[in-house]
Design an enzyme around this catalytic site. Structure first.
Site, PDB file in Angstrom:
ATOM      1  N   ARG A  41      63.978  81.104   1.606  1.00 42.73           N
ATOM      2  CA  ARG A  41      63.657  80.441   0.335  1.00 42.73           C
ATOM      3  C   ARG A  41      64.389  81.080  -0.854  1.00 42.73           C
ATOM      4  O   ARG A  41      64.654  80.399  -1.831  1.00 42.73           O
ATOM      5  CB  ARG A  41      62.151  80.470   0.103  1.00 42.73           C
ATOM      6  CG  ARG A  41      61.431  79.393   0.900  1.00 42.73           C
ATOM      7  CD  ARG A  41      59.948  79.438   0.641  1.00 42.73           C
ATOM      8  NE  ARG A  41      59.294  78.228   1.106  1.00 42.73           N
ATOM      9  CZ  ARG A  41      57.978  78.050   1.100  1.00 42.73           C
ATOM     10  NH1 ARG A  41      57.188  79.005   0.641  1.00 42.73           N
ATOM     11  NH2 ARG A  41      57.457  76.919   1.535  1.00 42.73           N
TER      12      ARG A  41
ATOM     13  N   LYS B  48      47.054  69.200  14.465  1.00 42.21           N
ATOM     14  CA  LYS B  48      46.088  68.175  14.070  1.00 42.21           C
ATOM     15  C   LYS B  48      46.682  66.808  13.791  1.00 42.21           C
ATOM     16  O   LYS B  48      47.680  66.685  13.091  1.00 42.21           O
ATOM     17  CB  LYS B  48      45.376  68.633  12.801  1.00 42.21           C
ATOM     18  CG  LYS B  48      44.463  69.822  13.013  1.00 42.21           C
ATOM     19  CD  LYS B  48      43.759  70.091  11.713  1.00 42.21           C
ATOM     20  CE  LYS B  48      42.919  71.346  11.765  1.00 42.21           C
ATOM     21  NZ  LYS B  48      42.621  71.776  10.392  1.00 42.21           N
TER      22      LYS B  48
ATOM     23  N   GLY C 134      58.093  74.035   7.752  1.00 43.89           N
ATOM     24  CA  GLY C 134      56.964  74.702   8.397  1.00 43.89           C
ATOM     25  C   GLY C 134      57.309  75.302   9.747  1.00 43.89           C
ATOM     26  O   GLY C 134      58.348  75.942   9.922  1.00 43.89           O
TER      27      GLY C 134
ATOM     28  N   GLY D 180      53.731  71.934   3.271  1.00 41.51           N
ATOM     29  CA  GLY D 180      52.875  70.876   2.737  1.00 41.51           C
ATOM     30  C   GLY D 180      53.644  69.877   1.882  1.00 41.51           C
ATOM     31  O   GLY D 180      53.386  68.670   1.931  1.00 41.51           O
TER      32      GLY D 180
END
Ligand code: 3PG
Ligand code: MG
Length: 419
Positions: A40, A206, A375, A398
């Site tokens: 990053r 999920k 991610g 996210g």
């Protein structure tokens, strides 16, 4: 791009408040905090270099971790400043605050091309509250606002959104950085009219995290390959037993709706036909988060769509790997988000790594465009040393998901429209 970018502005002699996402993983080594993945930071260098070249006075703001309004020393940005100075090859000044007299004084003596990094904005609870008075204080050192923090752009916080509003109200420019521009291009424009076949690979724990993404991609993709624990909620929806696999029983209706939509739209929607299962046993050891470490015993391949009562599914199996790799090999465009299994444990990593190899291969050999949605899938690609063999890897977690869901990101919405 519909928004102003750093290419459109002239920062000469101006104080440029640059929001970056330096929320990097740190580990304590011999009493010092060490950065374990600097991606990053590296990814912001083009923006910073361009602004330095323009002769701007750079004031960088970022968050690190979730200190919840407290001065948490382990979440200081100081080590990030040191690393940034190395990478830029020039000094980076640091102030141990993000607002106030000291900040204003230091910003006031910056010369064109100088760089100042402010301390963690989340040391103030007003940051996450997007408190207008706090945003005003941050904006005191901003003639121009630049947002290069794609990874935090889904947050409507003071430094990602509030400051931009303050600067804009004064008639100042608010521009996207080059990393922000690239992220929006690859996760947005490039997927609007993808070269076909367009193959989407979705994994992770999920269904609830991905359901909106699945729904949206069902309108665009030719093929969707499902892996990870979320495959078990689909199996449950189909009436199979799932043993101790991670499932979301309240999401079976959502899984059924996705399967029906796929059928209606003619999208090839594949679920694993075999998997790697094991028996999870709780140990007395605790992990970093204080949860009991699970030991997995009796690891084996399972070709029955039902999972035994005492076992959990932890990776896609060899037949699924073969099928998914074949599908990937035909693709002209690929979007991948989420691992195929518990890849941190090498007994359950083969599914994820095999898919990573297939994605890298088709990119290198057939010129397919491969876009990795951030991610854990990025972590997996880097672990497999294939990070440089794909077209684009997002720095967002996210933020990428929300953007792929079709949501407008607060940090992008606040930037100046280009006309
Ligand atoms: C991230 O790492 O996902 C971003 O930096 C945002 O951090 P947050 O999830 O704590 O808001
Ligand atoms: Mg996050």
């Amino acid at each position: 791009m519909a928004k102003l970018t750093v290419r459109d502005i002239n920062a000469r002699g101006k104080r440029v408040f640059v929001r970056v996402d330096y929320n990097v993983p740190l580990e304590e080594k011999d009493g010092k905090m060490v950065i374990t993945d600097e991606t990053r930071i590296v990814e912001t260098l083009p923006t910073l270099k361009l602004l330095i070249e323009q002769g701007g006075k750079l004031i960088l703001a970022a968050h690190l971790g979730r200190p919840k309004g407290k001065r948490e020393p382990s979440m200081s940005l100081r080590p990030v400043g040191e690393r940034l100075a190395d990478l830029l090859g020039r000094p980076v000044a640091f102030v141990d605050d993000c607002i106030g007299e000291k900040v204003e004084k230091t910003a006031g003596v910056l010369q064109p091309g100088d760089v100042l990094l402010l301390e963690n904005v989340r040391y103030y609870k007003e940051e996450e509250e997007n408190d207008p008075a706090f945003a005003e204080k941050l904006a005191r050192v901003a003639d121009i606002y630049v947002n290069d923090a794609f990874g935090a752009a889904h947050r409507a916080h003071a430094s990602t959104e509030g400051v931009a509003r303050v600067v804009a109200k004064r008639g100042g420019q608010c521009a996207a950085g080059l990393l922000m521009e690239r992220e929006l291009k690859f996760l947005g424009e490039e997927l609007e009219n993808p070269a076909r076949p367009f193959v989407v690979i979705l994994g992770g724990a999920k269904v609830s995290d991905k359901i909106q993404v699945i729904d949206r991609l069902l309108d665009k993709a030719d093929t969707i390959l499902i892996g990870g624990a979320m495959a078990y909620t689909f199996r449950l929806a189909q009436g199979y037993s799932t043993g101790k696999s991670l499932i979301e029983p309240d999401k079976t209706d959502v899984a059924k709706a996705a399967l029906q939509k796929a059928k209606k739209k003619g999208v090839k929607f594949l679920l694993p036909t075999d998997d790697v299962i094991a028996e999870p046993i709780k140990t007395d050891k605790l992990d970093k988060k204080g949860k009991p470490v699970i030991d997995y015993q009796n690891v084996r391949t399972n070709t029955d769509p039902n999972c035994p009562d005492n076992a959990a599914g932890l990776d896609i199996g060899p037949a699924t790997v073969k099928k998914y790799s074949e599908e990937v090999a035909t693709a002209k465009t690929i979007l991948w988000n989420g691992p195929m299994g518990l890849f941190e444990d090498k007994r359950f990593a083969e599914g994820t790594f095999a898919v990573a190899r297939a994605v890298a291969d088709v990119t290198q050999k057939n010129g397919a465009k491969s876009i990795i949605g951030g991610g854990d899938s990025v972590k997996a690609l880097n672990k497999a040393k294939l990070g440089d063999k794909v077209t684009f890897m997002s720095t967002g977690g996210g933020a990428s998901l929300e953007f792929l869901e079709g949501k407008e990101l607060a940090g992008v919405a606040a930037l100046t429209e280009r006309n």
